[in-house]
Design a protein around this motif. Sequence first.
Motif, mmCIF file in Angstrom:
data_model
loop_
_atom_site.group_PDB
_atom_site.id
_atom_site.type_symbol
_atom_site.label_atom_id
_atom_site.label_comp_id
_atom_site.label_asym_id
_atom_site.label_seq_id
_atom_site.Cartn_x
_atom_site.Cartn_y
_atom_site.Cartn_z
ATOM 1 N N ALA A 96 14.453 12.576 9.275
ATOM 2 C CA ALA A 96 14.193 12.239 7.894
ATOM 3 C C ALA A 96 13.814 10.694 7.927
ATOM 4 C CB ALA A 96 15.500 12.163 6.965
ATOM 5 N N ALA A 97 14.339 9.902 8.974
ATOM 6 C CA ALA A 97 13.843 8.707 9.139
ATOM 7 C C ALA A 97 12.281 8.514 9.769
ATOM 8 C CB ALA A 97 14.828 7.866 10.078
ATOM 9 N N TRP A 98 11.754 9.502 9.967
ATOM 10 C CA TRP A 98 10.596 9.440 10.987
ATOM 11 C C TRP A 98 9.565 9.583 9.754
ATOM 12 C CZ3 TRP A 98 9.177 13.317 15.312
ATOM 13 C CH2 TRP A 98 7.937 12.891 15.730
ATOM 14 N N VAL A 99 9.093 8.617 9.190
ATOM 15 C CA VAL A 99 7.935 8.840 8.220
ATOM 16 C C VAL A 99 6.887 8.043 8.626
ATOM 17 C CG1 VAL A 99 7.466 7.734 6.008
ATOM 18 C CG2 VAL A 99 9.706 8.171 6.313
ATOM 19 N N TRP A 100 5.833 9.038 8.964
ATOM 20 C CA TRP A 100 4.329 8.782 9.368
ATOM 21 C C TRP A 100 3.818 7.978 8.317
ATOM 22 C CZ3 TRP A 100 -0.586 11.348 8.786
ATOM 23 C CH2 TRP A 100 -1.493 10.859 9.710
ATOM 24 N N MET A 101 3.333 6.902 8.624
ATOM 25 C CA MET A 101 2.670 6.041 7.596
ATOM 26 C C MET A 101 1.366 5.097 8.292
ATOM 27 S SD MET A 101 4.192 3.604 4.664
ATOM 28 C CE MET A 101 5.300 4.929 4.279
ATOM 29 N N PRO A 102 0.242 5.997 8.415
ATOM 30 C CA PRO A 102 -1.079 4.960 9.053
ATOM 31 C C PRO A 102 -1.222 3.694 8.343
ATOM 32 C CG PRO A 102 -1.386 7.163 8.785
ATOM 33 C CD PRO A 102 -0.207 7.092 8.127
ATOM 34 N N ASP A 103 -1.475 2.635 9.097
ATOM 35 C CA ASP A 103 -1.743 1.499 8.357
ATOM 36 C C ASP A 103 -2.991 1.347 7.673
ATOM 37 O OD1 ASP A 103 -3.502 1.091 10.515
ATOM 38 O OD2 ASP A 103 -2.150 -0.303 11.578
ATOM 39 N N ASP A 104 -3.837 2.419 7.480
ATOM 40 C CA ASP A 104 -5.005 2.387 6.909
ATOM 41 C C ASP A 104 -4.909 3.551 5.668
ATOM 42 O OD1 ASP A 104 -5.250 4.428 8.977
ATOM 43 O OD2 ASP A 104 -7.182 4.201 9.262
ATOM 44 N N ALA A 105 -3.830 4.102 5.436
ATOM 45 C CA ALA A 105 -3.411 5.034 4.552
ATOM 46 C C ALA A 105 -3.096 4.037 3.142
ATOM 47 C CB ALA A 105 -2.227 5.802 4.549
ATOM 48 N N GLU A 106 -3.403 4.817 1.991
ATOM 49 C CA GLU A 106 -2.946 4.286 0.799
ATOM 50 C C GLU A 106 -1.676 4.814 0.258
ATOM 51 O OE1 GLU A 106 -4.296 4.441 -3.893
ATOM 52 O OE2 GLU A 106 -5.755 5.179 -2.608
ATOM 53 N N VAL A 107 -0.739 3.917 -0.194
ATOM 54 C CA VAL A 107 0.574 4.180 -0.164
ATOM 55 C C VAL A 107 1.102 4.084 -1.676
ATOM 56 C CG1 VAL A 107 3.073 3.790 0.650
ATOM 57 C CG2 VAL A 107 1.293 3.467 2.159
ATOM 58 N N VAL A 108 1.852 5.072 -2.245
ATOM 59 C CA VAL A 108 2.297 5.147 -3.688
ATOM 60 C C VAL A 108 3.849 5.458 -3.238
ATOM 61 C CG1 VAL A 108 2.279 6.106 -5.572
ATOM 62 C CG2 VAL A 108 0.242 5.851 -4.754
ATOM 63 N N ALA A 109 4.670 4.605 -3.484
ATOM 64 C CA ALA A 109 6.196 4.892 -3.414
ATOM 65 C C ALA A 109 7.109 4.308 -4.684
ATOM 66 C CB ALA A 109 6.566 4.177 -1.916
ATOM 67 N N ASP A 110 7.964 5.137 -4.894
ATOM 68 C CA ASP A 110 8.985 4.569 -5.736
ATOM 69 C C ASP A 110 10.270 4.812 -5.003
ATOM 70 O OD1 ASP A 110 9.715 7.195 -6.538
ATOM 71 O OD2 ASP A 110 9.048 6.940 -8.581
ATOM 72 N N GLU A 111 11.515 4.716 -5.671
ATOM 73 C CA GLU A 111 12.953 5.070 -5.163
ATOM 74 C C GLU A 111 12.958 6.528 -4.860
ATOM 75 O OE1 GLU A 111 15.924 4.135 -7.813
ATOM 76 O OE2 GLU A 111 15.121 5.470 -9.486
#
Length: 266
Positions: free
Chosen positions: A13-28
């Motif tokens: 669960a801690a392994w979140v793949w998030m490329p630095d050139d991706a658009e990110v939409v996040a909330d809680e």
Amino acid sequence: MSLSVADVAAAGAAWVWMPDDAEVVADEEYTILRLPEYVAFDLSVVSFTPTRPLGQAVDAVVERARAFGLPTLDWQVLLGDPEGLPAELAARGGQVKIELEIVAADLSEGAPALRPPTVDVSLRWATDVATARDGLALEAAGFRGELPPAERIEAVAARNAETVPAGRGGLVVAYVDGEPAGTGGVAIVDGVARLSGGVVAPHRRGRGVYRSVLDARLSYGVANGATMALVKANPTTSGPILRKAGFTGFGPEPVYAVPLTGDQPR
């Protein structure tokens, strides 16, 4: 050290793949990524921690994802996700797109001894542009993506040149007869060696190239303090090799494709 389901689920669960050139939409409750064009996935849920009834939380994610104007949302069901999540995704028309499983190995007593390859394999970390290009080209072919643009390849090489000697991980590329034959990534985070992107060129399979890449990453992980190795594996390709190498399966983590257009079944 003995790995428990809870240990592995938490590490996964801690392994979140998030490329630095991706658009990110996040909330809680969730994180959605709009991935760059060279990645095979367009839109993906990479974390989901609902704080309200499950159906309402899933609806909120789907509704937000529709704003991107894309036809499909990819959603991986993790080992520690709510029990009813697969049914909720299926109720909204979701179908399993990729069968994956989470497998892990205990590295507290060192890396397992792996059978050597049947061909002469040389290994290079992708700390220069040429090697990074070779590795990313193999990844693109293996996972049906596209080769990233030149500036992205240069950024990967520059990052590897920093992270590999610092013990944080990187991309390793295997060569046979001077040609790129296989590749795989590793990241060392909180004592876990996260292994990703393992792929071998089709005409080089069955000769131990994957094992060579795996061995390099496991040895690197142990040398840099990892006590667990973790893989989100394909149960029909890398899965059997990993089990022979001492990994244990802890459960399925399928990726669902959830439609975002038209009327949604409920």
